[in-house]
Design an enzyme around this catalytic site. Structure first.
Site, PDB file in Angstrom:
ATOM      1  N   TYR A  73      44.557 -49.468  17.363  1.00  0.00           N
ATOM      2  CA  TYR A  73      45.784 -48.732  17.064  1.00  0.00           C
ATOM      3  C   TYR A  73      45.879 -47.465  17.906  1.00  0.00           C
ATOM      4  CZ  TYR A  73      49.037 -45.609  14.763  1.00  0.00           C
ATOM      5  OH  TYR A  73      50.064 -44.740  14.527  1.00  0.00           O
ATOM      6  N   ASP A 111      49.591 -50.619  12.078  1.00  0.00           N
ATOM      7  CA  ASP A 111      48.828 -49.974  11.015  1.00  0.00           C
ATOM      8  C   ASP A 111      49.476 -50.351   9.690  1.00  0.00           C
ATOM      9  OD1 ASP A 111      51.114 -48.423  10.792  1.00  0.00           O
ATOM     10  OD2 ASP A 111      50.038 -46.516  10.732  1.00  0.00           O
ATOM     11  N   TRP A 145      53.587 -32.967  18.606  1.00  0.00           N
ATOM     12  CA  TRP A 145      52.921 -33.828  19.587  1.00  0.00           C
ATOM     13  C   TRP A 145      53.882 -34.839  20.198  1.00  0.00           C
ATOM     14  CZ3 TRP A 145      51.215 -33.043  14.572  1.00  0.00           C
ATOM     15  CH2 TRP A 145      51.638 -33.981  13.626  1.00  0.00           C
ATOM     16  N   TYR A 170      36.448 -37.456   6.260  1.00  0.00           N
ATOM     17  CA  TYR A 170      36.130 -38.494   7.242  1.00  0.00           C
ATOM     18  C   TYR A 170      35.546 -37.844   8.504  1.00  0.00           C
ATOM     19  CZ  TYR A 170      39.132 -41.198   4.162  1.00  0.00           C
ATOM     20  OH  TYR A 170      39.689 -41.801   3.057  1.00  0.00           O
ATOM     21  N   GLN A 212      43.957 -41.303   8.419  1.00  0.00           N
ATOM     22  CA  GLN A 212      43.627 -41.018   7.019  1.00  0.00           C
ATOM     23  C   GLN A 212      44.063 -39.615   6.581  1.00  0.00           C
ATOM     24  OE1 GLN A 212      42.298 -43.464   5.205  1.00  0.00           O
ATOM     25  NE2 GLN A 212      41.993 -44.823   6.929  1.00  0.00           N
ATOM     26  N   GLU A 258      46.469 -38.224  17.193  1.00  0.00           N
ATOM     27  CA  GLU A 258      46.155 -39.545  16.646  1.00  0.00           C
ATOM     28  C   GLU A 258      44.839 -39.526  15.868  1.00  0.00           C
ATOM     29  OE1 GLU A 258      47.997 -42.154  16.482  1.00  0.00           O
ATOM     30  OE2 GLU A 258      49.638 -41.330  17.676  1.00  0.00           O
TER      31      GLU A 258
END
Length: 336
Positions: free
Chosen positions: A117, A135, A21, A79, A39, A34
């Site tokens: 962020y 971060d 990326w 998540y 996490q 991103e």
């Protein structure tokens, strides 16, 4: 304070990680990376990013996918709110913005799933916005550089760091600066045993000068963990079927499929096993703030109340459904 941004960027151009990326300025692909890497370790996230880009080459392709398809593609990353927000934002950008992401972080942050962020990262890398990101890696690097014992989870600390880093980034390429900070924290200024001798910021590092690098950063809050005790049930497997149900669209694992389960108390969970059911095993599954103590039973029926989404599916079709990592562990250990 002397601005060391140039030394940092020069180091990045020599030593920075080669990630796919980083070979593009396409905001869609950068946004995907991103969101996936929130996490998530880079080695795991890279494979998922490649799968998503291959399956959905444009934001329009992702927007056109079904909810279940996107959740299945995300399966195993955890998540899952990230996947739901990803799909929602893809639809907004595709349908309401003609497939074009906003070109400034102050507008990007208005999209669902994009926080400060992520907005600044996309804005700096895709559009050259002079906006520094913060971060855990950046907090660690900067608190050590300043020898600052202010709690990094305090809003005042974040505000102060943001102001100083936004000044640093003005003199260099924003994309290189932000990615350099990420790589420095991941490769050199690591949480344990940092490699200070190889750090491009060592000349001005107050933490190194004072010998306090190992003591930083400092956090004020400690998150209290919760323990849940659950019984999961494999039902119908002796007939080549599996009882499944969809979870609610909010809360843990929202919108995913699961095998039925019942949450009980610790004492009941630790007592004798359920009559009429075969105990297959038990294990612990760890989430960010929750420890799940799981027992897995096999039986002819589910002992709890049925739900509207509960249904039997053929065992050979389970790969078409998106399940949580905890349920996948059950399949791997007790079903496959």
């Amino acid at each position: 304070m002397q601005n060391p941004a140039r030394s940092l960027v020069d180091w990045y151009e020599r030593e920075g990680r080669d990630l796919p990326w980083r070979r593009t300025t396409d905001p869609y692909q950068i946004w995907l990376s991103e969101i996936i890497l929130q996490q998530t370790r880079i080695d795991q996230g890279k494979a998922y990013w490649e799968r998503f880009v291959d399956r959905y080459p444009t934001v329009h392709d992702l927007a056109a996918a079904s909810h279940d398809e996107v959740m299945k593609m995300w399966e195993g990353l955890g998540y899952y709110s990230r996947a739901r927000n990803l799909h929602h934002t893809a639809k907004v950008v595709s349908k309401e913005m003609e497939g074009k992401f906003p070109d400034h972080w102050s507008e990007l942050i208005k999209l669902k799933g994009i926080g400060p962020y992520t907005a600044r990262a996309i804005g700096s890398i895709a559009f050259g916005n002079a906006a520094a990101v913060i971060d855990g890696n950046v907090f660690r690097v900067f608190s050590r550089y300043l020898a600052d014992f202010s709690p990094i989870d305090a809003p005042a600390t974040r505000k102060e760091y943001q102001t100083q880093l936004d000044e640093w980034i003005q003199e260099v390429d924003p994309a290189s600066f932000n990615q350099a900070m990420m790589d420095l924290g991941a490769m050199v200024c690591t949480p344990r045993t940092p490699h200070c001798a190889f750090c491009p910021l060592k000349q001005g590092c107050k933490g190194l000068e004072k010998g306090v690098v190992a003591e930083l950063p400092v956090k004020a809050k400690k998150t209290k963990r919760k323990t849940q005790y659950l019984n999961f049930f494999l039902v119908g497997t002796k007939k080549g079927q599996l009882l499944v149900r969809r979870r609610p669209m909010s809360g843990v694992w929202a919108g995913l499929w699961e095998i039925p389960s019942v949450e009980i108390g610790e004492k009941e969970w630790n007592q004798a096993n359920l009559d009429g059911y075969e105990l297959l095993g038990a294990f612990k599954h760890v989430l960010t703030h929750i420890d799940m103590m799981i027992k897995v039973y096999r039986g002819a029926e589910f002992p709890g109340e049925p739900t509207e989404t509960q249904q039997f599916i053929p065992l050979d079709t389970i790969d078409a459904y998106g399940f949580s990592r905890a349920v996948l562990k059950i399949f791997e250990r007790f079903l496959r």
